[in-house]
Design an enzyme around this catalytic site. Sequence first.
Site, PDB file in Angstrom:
ATOM      1  N   ASP A 512       0.770  -1.141   0.015  1.00 17.42           N
ATOM      2  CA  ASP A 512      -0.029   0.062   0.066  1.00 17.42           C
ATOM      3  C   ASP A 512       0.921   1.225  -0.033  1.00 17.42           C
ATOM      4  O   ASP A 512       1.937   1.013   0.202  1.00 17.42           O
ATOM      5  CB  ASP A 512      -0.995  -0.147   1.296  1.00 17.42           C
ATOM      6  N   ASP A 582     -10.599   1.922  -3.133  1.00 19.14           N
ATOM      7  CA  ASP A 582     -11.102   1.521  -2.059  1.00 19.14           C
ATOM      8  C   ASP A 582     -12.575   1.687  -1.730  1.00 19.14           C
ATOM      9  O   ASP A 582     -13.103   1.108  -0.895  1.00 19.14           O
ATOM     10  CB  ASP A 582     -10.330   2.718  -1.054  1.00 19.14           C
TER      11      ASP A 582
END
Length: 813
Positions: A512, A582
Amino acid sequence: MIIERNGCFLLQTKGTSYLFNILPSGHPEHLHYGASVISDKQYESLLKTSTFGDGSEGEEASVLLKNICYSLSEKHPAAGGNMISYSDEYPNIALEDLPLEISSFGKGDIRDPFVLITHENGSKTSDFVFEKASFNNEIKAPESLPGSYVDKEDIAVGSSVDHASQLVVTYKDKEYGTKLEVIYSVYPECDVITRRAVVISGNEKIHIDRIMSNQIDFHENGLVFTSFHGRWADEMHRTDSVCDGGRCVSEEMAAGESGSRSNPFVMISRKDTTEDNGYCYGFNLIYSGNHYEALSSNGYDKSRFVSGISPATFGWSLEKGERFESPESVMTFDMHGANGMSRHMHDFVRKHVVRGTWRDKNRPILINSWEASYFKFNESSLLKLAKEAAGLGIELFVMDDGWFGKRNDDKSSLGDWYVNKDKLPNGLEGLSKKIEDLGMLFGIWVEPEMVNEDSDLYRVHPDWAVQVPGHAHSKGRNQMNLDFTRTEVQDYVIDAMKKVFSSGNISYVKWDMNRIFSDYYSASLPGDRQDEFMHRYYLGLYRIMKELTEAFPNILFEGCSAGGNRFDLGILSYFPQIWGSDDTDAICRVGIQRGYSYGYPQSAIGAHVSAAPNHQTLNTVPLETRFDVASFGCFGYELNLCDISSSERKEIKDQIDFYKKYRHTLQFGHYYRLEDGRCMAVSDDRKQAIGFMLQKESRPNRDVVTFRTKGLDDSKSYHFTNKYVDIDLKAMGSLVNMFAPVHIKQDGILHNIANSVVKVQNEKEDMIATGAILNNTGVRLRPKFGGIGFDQDGDKIGILRTGDSRLYVISEV
């Protein structure tokens, strides 16, 4: 195939031609890129001739190319009014009104330049003219950046082999001695050509203010520039701009990543181009930092496209004899609209960008712990979730953020890559062993590019964080970027990640990056070279990714940057897939994934089923729709399976069984965008396909729906059916009393009992049709509920409410 004769160059793929020739002045005139200018017979004949030279064996090619070049070249008897004549020797040449392969500043071409250099004397004028050309049968990779290349072997694309070849054209500045190499790589079977550039300083120190990777000059204006924009959790919205004059720009100039704001993939087309008809070009950049794509149009009916590193935050100084290499750009073309273009780009990304063990392998079905527990977990709660997942047939368990340091929220511990023993007393090794004993693979989340101020790493090495010494720093998500321009920081991350990845049997890593850049500064660079910071950062990141993926070739890495904030070919050169967004709301994801589909294949896009109401939008979407949308990608679940009902558990088990059966087609099949937001994936052999339809708005008394396909074999017959969907009795509301033997009060005891045992029969499609019917006309689906009754005999009328969807299975008979 690359052919050169008498200064005329032809780069030929299966369906496209790229031509330029060298003018008497030494400037390269761009003649054509697009539909093939030679016949299939001529193509076969040219394959038998030598690539370079003018010998008798190439006489046919020489005549052919001479005629093509003359017919396509512009004939200018004199420079136009108010233009700059290039020189006294060539007064008829005005660079402003010529389509060029490369352009620079100061000799009359006032359009967007390909290269801009500041010389030691302060001048920015450059004059690059042809010096030489060379041909390589073996593709050479970029020296310092990820590239799409054939390493040693030819790589099969579909059923054929893509024999890639490379052309290097060298230009030299007549005044300063600086050299510019333009490197073309040709992939015939994919219908793709790539370009990059190398600047080599001559007898002086120079500063590169701007160096693009690609330039295409079109002989027309009024083209449509299509770019993809958005924000966090709302990426890849298509924007079409007609460029009749001025400039259309898609740029990520300061974020420090390829970005959700503007993706580096763009398209150029004519105004009448559709998904299936008309001229369509696709362009992308194999790079993960700030980028620049622009289409400009001038008053002489010409358009120029350039792409490369964003010049707004880039600069590079070269001492005498040093070189700088730009990222590689990718381009493709198809006469059959955006769908045709996308298939070329998908093939190229799958076979020449993605590499390693996982390139062609089916991706496992996963469960990710993030939306199930966020930071609130321990080994016991994770194992409880894992047992539920294993019982449903899920293949990979992923532990997300919160397992390291003292990480209980996002304010601390990034950089401290040791296990939090309060949560995981048996460490990664103990947890991974228990997950394996359940029959699943084990994966983890990391964010190696970041550091919190509240961390052991920052307390020891505050200078490793990107910030301007003595000045306040603006943070994002309570964290700071590590300075990857510094070798010692790269070494720390490589060593830390190797220890983590070796500490248990880890099969998957989610990598990430949850903030963009604000300050651009490195204490290791002098003040006059701080404009090199961002590019040097990515050189450092690529070194880290290269070493780790080579050290752990069997780990499936998934890139992520607050979702899709760094979704690009640079990341895909190392990680075979990227988390798409997301936002896991299925209705939002339909548009996001459709946007990605223009430039990226399904096998590169991570997509999950999450809870309802959704954690990003609070929208409630049926579980079946959430599955249908997520199935067109690298599929998984991201919800607490311990909290679901028995009926949901059964539904998820059925979904997993279905996905496993059709996984390869869904992940690697040829993707087609259909009308009204629908899509389908078709297997390589065209024997199997999965179609998707979403009911965006249900209206009464509109029960007839047609489903039209693309990509099937017209001459074959197919069985067309649907993935059957059960409907709860409660979906009928009080209408249930129309056919119930006794009155049922809504949400009463009798209603709840009936709902647990009775399912409303939904439609079952079952028909045989030829590919020609399916592709050209479409099949009429069973009628949908229209507000005037319901067929209690079952399977004749379907319920398709707003937000409902269907998957259709199409199999060759």
